[in-house]
Design a protein around this motif. Sequence first.
Motif, PDB file in Angstrom:
ATOM      1  N   SER A 102      19.602  -8.155   0.199  1.00 59.45           N
ATOM      2  CA  SER A 102      19.125  -7.460   1.399  1.00 59.45           C
ATOM      3  C   SER A 102      18.592  -8.440   2.444  1.00 59.45           C
ATOM      4  O   SER A 102      18.834  -8.274   3.646  1.00 59.45           O
ATOM      5  CB  SER A 102      18.068  -6.414   1.039  1.00 59.45           C
ATOM      6  OG  SER A 102      16.940  -7.060   0.500  1.00 59.45           O
TER       7      SER A 102
ATOM      8  N   ARG B 280      25.521  -1.156  -2.496  1.00 59.75           N
ATOM      9  CA  ARG B 280      25.241  -1.522  -1.110  1.00 59.75           C
ATOM     10  C   ARG B 280      26.486  -1.472  -0.228  1.00 59.75           C
ATOM     11  O   ARG B 280      26.467  -1.946   0.907  1.00 59.75           O
ATOM     12  CB  ARG B 280      24.606  -2.923  -1.060  1.00 59.75           C
ATOM     13  CG  ARG B 280      23.385  -3.043  -1.960  1.00 59.75           C
ATOM     14  CD  ARG B 280      22.754  -4.401  -1.916  1.00 59.75           C
ATOM     15  NE  ARG B 280      22.036  -4.605  -0.667  1.00 59.75           N
ATOM     16  CZ  ARG B 280      20.831  -4.133  -0.424  1.00 59.75           C
ATOM     17  NH1 ARG B 280      20.202  -3.439  -1.348  1.00 59.75           N
ATOM     18  NH2 ARG B 280      20.250  -4.350   0.733  1.00 59.75           N
TER      19      ARG B 280
ATOM     20  N   GLU C 192      21.617  -9.921   4.148  1.00 62.88           N
ATOM     21  CA  GLU C 192      22.256  -8.941   5.055  1.00 62.88           C
ATOM     22  C   GLU C 192      21.462  -8.847   6.357  1.00 62.88           C
ATOM     23  O   GLU C 192      22.028  -8.904   7.459  1.00 62.88           O
ATOM     24  CB  GLU C 192      22.316  -7.562   4.378  1.00 62.88           C
ATOM     25  CG  GLU C 192      23.291  -7.510   3.219  1.00 62.88           C
ATOM     26  CD  GLU C 192      22.971  -6.381   2.226  1.00 62.88           C
ATOM     27  OE1 GLU C 192      22.116  -5.514   2.537  1.00 62.88           O
ATOM     28  OE2 GLU C 192      23.591  -6.382   1.145  1.00 62.88           O
ATOM     29  N   ASP C 193      20.135  -8.713   6.231  1.00 62.36           N
ATOM     30  CA  ASP C 193      19.301  -8.566   7.436  1.00 62.36           C
ATOM     31  C   ASP C 193      19.390  -9.815   8.318  1.00 62.36           C
ATOM     32  O   ASP C 193      19.489  -9.725   9.541  1.00 62.36           O
ATOM     33  CB  ASP C 193      17.841  -8.304   7.045  1.00 62.36           C
ATOM     34  CG  ASP C 193      17.677  -6.942   6.369  1.00 62.36           C
ATOM     35  OD1 ASP C 193      18.616  -6.121   6.449  1.00 62.36           O
ATOM     36  OD2 ASP C 193      16.616  -6.710   5.740  1.00 62.36           O
TER      37      ASP C 193
END
Length: 339
Positions: free
Chosen positions: A106, A141, A109-110
């Motif tokens: 995550s 995801r 991704e961010d």
Amino acid sequence: MTDPRPMASVSLDVDNLWSYMKTHGDPGWETRPTYLDRFFPPVLDALDELGLRITFFCVGIDADREENQGAFRSLTARGHEVGNHSYEHEPWLHLYSREQLVAELSRTEDALVRATGQRPIGFRGPGYSWSPLLLELLVDRGYLYDASTLPTYLGPLARRYYFMTAKLTDEQRRERAGLFGSFRDGLRPIAPYHWRLGSGRTLLELPVTTMPAIKVPFHLSYLLYLSRYSEPLMVAYLRSALLACRLTGIEPSFLLHPLDLLGGDQVRELAFFPGMDLSGKRKIGLFLKVLRILGEHFRLVDMSTHARAILGRGGPPLRAVDPIPLVSPSGRGAAVRAS
Ligand SMILES: [Zn+2]
């Protein structure tokens, strides 16, 4: 008119200066020294010259750092795909808990959305590390494909060379025990397949392609190594690998690394690495030559274009493979089925 050539995908793992230093146990990596500002401009120019759009597997923490923003922005501005190559680039993801894996995915991704405007849908583990749990999380995801496997028998040899040159504590050696995989990684398929996950779902795997039958790597790092002895030998070896792919119906996934294109004259800190006795100019020349030979036989695309084409085809279903890890969580190399 449709292009009669089969497809091949091209990807580059954006391993930064600090990540080589960290894996190797060199001091000073904590300040995250970077070469991305030196690396991207000539590489993006060379790719433009070839008319090629590829996938860059990016490390999250690099995308988060201020000094790399221009470099990352240029990737998507020039039409390339970004993939997830973890946040910290630790080649022992098979030792990570669920919480650690979710954070790795995550945060990257961010960071990539912020730096490039693109959310990754493909993943490659650092040092070809992965686990069944990681594959489940990729499906959760919404990832389209994984690309973390390198089916070769030569992993233990590469690891032995690396350990010979590295300055590591016993603990660091234990963490790195699965680096580059085990002999049994050679048993995995070369052609794309579906992971058959414990949850009943599937995930497309695009392995880094090795020579059909004998499973010797032919990604650019290996080709450059051969070129130091003889460039005609390198070309003959590449042509044999591509011919074997054509004869066995395999559409290759071709792997690149920054050190395939950066010369020892540009990155003096990594002089220990094989092939760093070549200059950057010479490496770019060899890169163009190799990619042009690939392009004679295959239509070169990025990984997600290749993945969608494979999934969208009719014909026999892809082979289904159980994700049995070949390196145990204890790092001792036993084949175990993860819970
Ligand atoms: Zn990497």
